[in-house]
Design an enzyme around this catalytic site. Structure first.
Site, short mmCIF file in Angstrom:
data_model
loop_
_atom_site.label_atom_id
_atom_site.label_comp_id
_atom_site.label_asym_id
_atom_site.label_seq_id
_atom_site.Cartn_x
_atom_site.Cartn_y
_atom_site.Cartn_z
N PHE A 141 0.85 -1.19 0.00
CA PHE A 141 0.00 0.00 0.00
C PHE A 141 0.88 1.24 0.00
O PHE A 141 1.73 1.40 0.88
CB PHE A 141 -0.94 0.04 1.21
CG PHE A 141 -1.82 1.27 1.21
CD1 PHE A 141 -2.92 1.35 0.36
CD2 PHE A 141 -1.54 2.35 2.03
CE1 PHE A 141 -3.72 2.49 0.33
CE2 PHE A 141 -2.35 3.49 2.00
CZ PHE A 141 -3.43 3.55 1.16
N ASP A 225 9.20 2.86 1.58
CA ASP A 225 8.02 3.58 2.05
C ASP A 225 7.90 3.33 3.54
O ASP A 225 7.43 2.28 3.97
CB ASP A 225 6.78 3.10 1.29
CG ASP A 225 5.50 3.79 1.76
OD1 ASP A 225 5.52 4.43 2.83
OD2 ASP A 225 4.48 3.66 1.06
N LYS A 254 2.63 10.38 8.10
CA LYS A 254 2.02 9.92 9.35
C LYS A 254 2.73 10.38 10.63
O LYS A 254 2.53 11.50 11.07
CB LYS A 254 1.86 8.40 9.33
CG LYS A 254 0.86 7.91 8.27
CD LYS A 254 0.36 6.49 8.48
CE LYS A 254 -0.85 6.20 7.61
NZ LYS A 254 -0.58 5.35 6.47
C1 LIG Z 1 -0.84 5.56 5.01
C2 LIG Z 1 0.17 5.11 4.05
C3 LIG Z 1 0.37 5.77 2.83
C4 LIG Z 1 -0.51 6.89 2.36
O1 LIG Z 1 -0.39 8.01 3.18
P1 LIG Z 1 -1.52 9.13 3.11
O2 LIG Z 1 -1.01 10.20 4.04
O3 LIG Z 1 -2.79 8.50 3.56
O4 LIG Z 1 -1.60 9.61 1.72
C5 LIG Z 1 1.39 5.34 2.01
N1 LIG Z 1 2.18 4.30 2.36
C6 LIG Z 1 2.02 3.65 3.52
C7 LIG Z 1 2.95 2.53 3.86
C8 LIG Z 1 1.01 4.01 4.41
O5 LIG Z 1 0.82 3.34 5.54
#
Ligand SMILES: *Cc1c(COP(=O)(O)O)cnc(C)c1O
Length: 397
Positions: A141, A225, A254
């Site tokens: 994701f 990521d 985050k």
């Molecule tokens: C939450 C998340 C995203 C997306 O971040 P947003 O701030 O919601 O756009 C991308 N990669 C990972 C691993 C995530 O947990």
């Protein structure tokens, strides 16, 4: 507000909000430390923390002070100007990530945006000729915008929005698949060190080292990521640090903002030279308000040694989960304070609802997984409270 009352907020939500998400679980109005309160005054222990966002919990004095001070001083300037908090945060991220002298930081406002920037960075990797392929993992994701969606390994999420940007291939998280897919036609490999949204799935042992080695050999950018795993959550500042490797690029969001919207792309070494002037940008990119807040969040994590706390409390949480002796719990995945409680039956939604009835917020990452991501400030009292409430929830289903 007064005449519509709070009792019918569900109806108001249904009427006014775009139907992009499931109906909300509660209407929250206030938070303090590891607790939040709903509009009826019910108190909940928050073991989700806005999905790994509220690193310092709710209404932490350092967060409140940073926002209050900066918003009264200078909230926003255009990218024609620099600001002290922006430079301080960029330098702090270079230091904490080990990006070194050659490292550079690009700011944005979310995880998806950070991955969009990384996607563009990947396209710029043309070393040794044409590199037409970008790799990421099944079930990964990376966000909801079109580029991030193309990177995400969930076909059902992409399907209604095709075509998405091309060239992305999804491979299984095995050393064999990695070995077979990586060659000089690949521009970049995107990885989450722990797949949070997929259900807190750890990468196989040795996977990151192998990825690093193959990417180096073939001139491929290794892009991690750490939107969910970064900023101390796994018991390391960044999850790759446990593996003794460095990526070529790192995406963050985050937890670094503690609740304010911020994202970042950090580049290492030669990858820092790829973007040229005018090739990317965002109006809010690293504005003084969000960067001052992120400085306060990361500064507090450092000063209070919350990275070590995440490691220590994560171990305690594992012991608590093991001690429950529940036949429903099959395993515990993840690291530090990002844990996935694997279930033997597809009852995660029911268990989440039962937890909520017992004043505990946890998350059903999927039907077989409860995700726990408490604030990094969690202590003995909150862990004991979690144990009591989670036991009650388990007993009630
Ligand atoms: C939450 C998340 C995203 C997306 O971040 P947003 O701030 O919601 O756009 C991308 N990669 C990972 C691993 C995530 O947990």
């Amino acid at each position: 507000m007064a005449d519509s009352g709070t009792h019918d907020w569900r109806a108001r939500f249904g009427d006014a909000m775009m139907r992009t998400i499931a109906p909300p679980l509660a209407m929250l109005v206030r938070g303090e430390g590891c607790y939040v309160w709903d509009e009826e005054g019910t108190k909940y222990l928050d073991f989700l923390a806005g999905i790994a966002v509220n690193s310092l919990g709710h209404a932490h004095p350092a967060l409140v002070a940073a926002v209050t001070d900066q918003v009264g001083r200078l909230a926003h300037v255009s990218n024609y100007f620099a600001s002290p908090p922006q430079l301080e945060l960029a330098e702090r991220l270079k230091r904490l990530t080990g990006a070194g002298q050659a490292g550079r930081v690009y700011f944005c406002s979310s995880g998806a945006e950070a991955n969009e920037a990384a996607f563009k960075l990947a396209r710029l990797n043309t070393s040794g000729g044409r590199r037409t392929r970008i790799l990421s993992l099944h079930d990964s994701f990376h966000g909801r915008t079109m580029g991030a969606l193309a990177l995400s390994g969930k076909p059902a999420m992409r399907e209604p929005f095709l075509p998405v940007p091309g060239g992305v291939e999804h491979i299984p998280a095995t050393l064999e698949a990695l070995d077979a897919a990586l060659d000089d036609t690949v521009a970049a490999l995107f990885l989450e060190p722990v797949q949070g949204e997929a259900g807190v799935i750890d990468l196989p042992d040795g996977f990151l080292q192998q990825a690093r080695e193959l990417c180096t050999r073939h001139g491929v950018l290794l892009i991690l990521d750490e939107v969910q795993t970064g900023a101390g959550r796994t018991g390391e500042w960044f999850a790759y640090q446990r593996e003794g490797i460095l990526p070529d690029a790192l995406t963050l969001a985050k937890g670094i903002g503690g609740g304010l919207p911020i994202g970042a792309l950090v580049t290492f070494g030669a990858a820092s030279e790829l973007f040229q002037r005018g090739q990317h940008g965002s109006t809010y990119a690293g504005n003084p308000l969000v960067t001052a807040t992120a400085n306060a969040v990361l500064g507090t994590i450092e000063a209070d040694d919350l990275v070590a706390n995440a490691a220590h409390r994560g171990e305690q949480l594992r012991q608590i989960l093991a001690g429950l002796g529940s036949p429903l719990v099959s395993e515990v995945r993840g690291r530090g304070l990002l844990l996935g409680v694997g279930l033997t039956e597809p009852v995660a939604q029911r268990l989440t609802a039962a937890a909520q009835s017992n004043g505990l917020i946890v998350n059903a990452a999927n039907e077989y997984t409860i995700r726990l991501a408490p604030p990094l400030i969690v202590g003995d009292a909150e862990l004991a409270d979690f144990e009591r409430r989670f036991r009650l929830a388990l007993a009630s289903i």
